[in-house]
Design a protein around this motif. Structure first.
Motif, PDB file in Angstrom:
ATOM      1  N   UNK A 116      11.637  -0.578   6.661  1.00 42.75           N
ATOM      2  CA  UNK A 116      10.425  -0.374   5.969  1.00 42.75           C
ATOM      3  C   UNK A 116      10.805  -0.996   4.333  1.00 42.75           C
ATOM      4  N   UNK A 117      11.514  -0.733   3.596  1.00 45.39           N
ATOM      5  CA  UNK A 117      11.892  -1.130   2.271  1.00 45.39           C
ATOM      6  C   UNK A 117      11.882  -2.636   2.392  1.00 45.39           C
ATOM      7  N   UNK A 118      11.032  -3.148   1.593  1.00 45.75           N
ATOM      8  CA  UNK A 118      10.922  -4.519   1.226  1.00 45.75           C
ATOM      9  C   UNK A 118       9.986  -5.349   2.196  1.00 45.75           C
ATOM     10  N   UNK A 119       9.911  -4.876   3.360  1.00 45.15           N
ATOM     11  CA  UNK A 119       9.475  -5.557   4.675  1.00 45.15           C
ATOM     12  C   UNK A 119       7.909  -5.992   4.206  1.00 45.15           C
ATOM     13  N   UNK A 120       7.391  -4.648   4.028  1.00 43.17           N
ATOM     14  CA  UNK A 120       5.912  -4.962   3.837  1.00 43.17           C
ATOM     15  C   UNK A 120       5.497  -5.658   2.560  1.00 43.17           C
ATOM     16  N   UNK A 121       6.700  -5.468   1.495  1.00 40.47           N
ATOM     17  CA  UNK A 121       6.298  -6.100   0.178  1.00 40.47           C
ATOM     18  C   UNK A 121       6.331  -7.707   0.478  1.00 40.47           C
ATOM     19  N   UNK A 122       7.648  -8.049   1.187  1.00 36.32           N
ATOM     20  CA  UNK A 122       7.976  -9.358   1.397  1.00 36.32           C
ATOM     21  C   UNK A 122       6.715  -9.951   2.125  1.00 36.32           C
ATOM     22  N   UNK A 131       8.839   1.799  -1.948  1.00 39.40           N
ATOM     23  CA  UNK A 131       9.218   2.615  -0.927  1.00 39.40           C
ATOM     24  C   UNK A 131      10.467   3.847  -1.174  1.00 39.40           C
ATOM     25  N   UNK A 132      10.969   3.482  -2.238  1.00 41.47           N
ATOM     26  CA  UNK A 132      11.869   4.453  -2.771  1.00 41.47           C
ATOM     27  C   UNK A 132      11.235   5.497  -3.382  1.00 41.47           C
ATOM     28  N   UNK A 133      10.084   5.300  -4.183  1.00 44.33           N
ATOM     29  CA  UNK A 133       9.284   6.081  -4.651  1.00 44.33           C
ATOM     30  C   UNK A 133       8.473   7.231  -3.862  1.00 44.33           C
ATOM     31  N   UNK A 134       7.972   6.666  -2.714  1.00 42.99           N
ATOM     32  CA  UNK A 134       7.159   7.412  -1.669  1.00 42.99           C
ATOM     33  C   UNK A 134       7.563   8.373  -0.903  1.00 42.99           C
ATOM     34  N   UNK A 135       6.843   9.306  -0.316  1.00 46.33           N
ATOM     35  CA  UNK A 135       7.349  10.161   0.414  1.00 46.33           C
ATOM     36  C   UNK A 135       8.486  10.036   1.399  1.00 46.33           C
ATOM     37  N   UNK A 136       9.202  11.087   1.495  1.00 48.59           N
ATOM     38  CA  UNK A 136      10.278  10.783   2.669  1.00 48.59           C
ATOM     39  C   UNK A 136       9.882  10.640   3.806  1.00 48.59           C
TER      40      UNK A 136
END
Length: 136
Positions: free
Chosen positions: A39-45, A68-73
């Motif tokens: 998930x991390x960065x895939x959506x943003x990219x 993603x780091x700041x979102x819910x676990x």
């Protein structure tokens, strides 16, 4: 309906699964690693690339990582989704997990997660199941 659910015989297995999800640190590590890789960065990219081309993809990837780091676990979100299942869906989930594990025994489930590869298979399966049950 109780006869269709085998007299609720799936409940001890389901409860054991939830206990493992709550207390097994190795399962949590496997899930967090998988979720972060996926998930991390895939959506943003993706969004950044669509809006700003290659430079936008890079900026979007960085921004996606921070968000993603700041979102819910996502692991806890998955566990909460599985907790909220109705009895019929719990029974379906247990049956599919028992097929994955290759046994109906609770001990077999515990043994199954002893291997890193099998933990990842189980977490990936549970993540997909939680998405399906949520309708997502």
């Amino acid at each position: 309906m109780a006869s269709g659910l085998f007299g609720m015989a799936f409940i001890p297995y389901y409860n054991h699964l939830m206990e493992l999800l709550d207390t097994n640190e190795e399962l949590k590590k496997s899930a967090k690693g998988m979720f972060s890789q996926m998930c991390w960065s895939a959506g943003g990219a993706l969004v950044g690339g669509a809006v700003g081309g290659p430079p936008g993809a890079m900026i979007g990837g960085i921004a996606g990582s921070v968000i993603g780091y700041c979102r819910v676990d996502p692991y806890q979100s998955m566990v909460e989704t599985l907790r909220k299942l109705n009895d019929e869906d719990k029974a379906k989930l247990v049956k599919k997990i028992q097929e994955l594990v290759g046994s109906t025994g609770i001990e077999a489930l515990t043994r199954f997660i002893a291997s890193q590869a099998q933990r990842e298979i189980l977490v990936n399966f549970l993540r997909k199941a939680a998405e399906d049950f949520k309708g997502g």
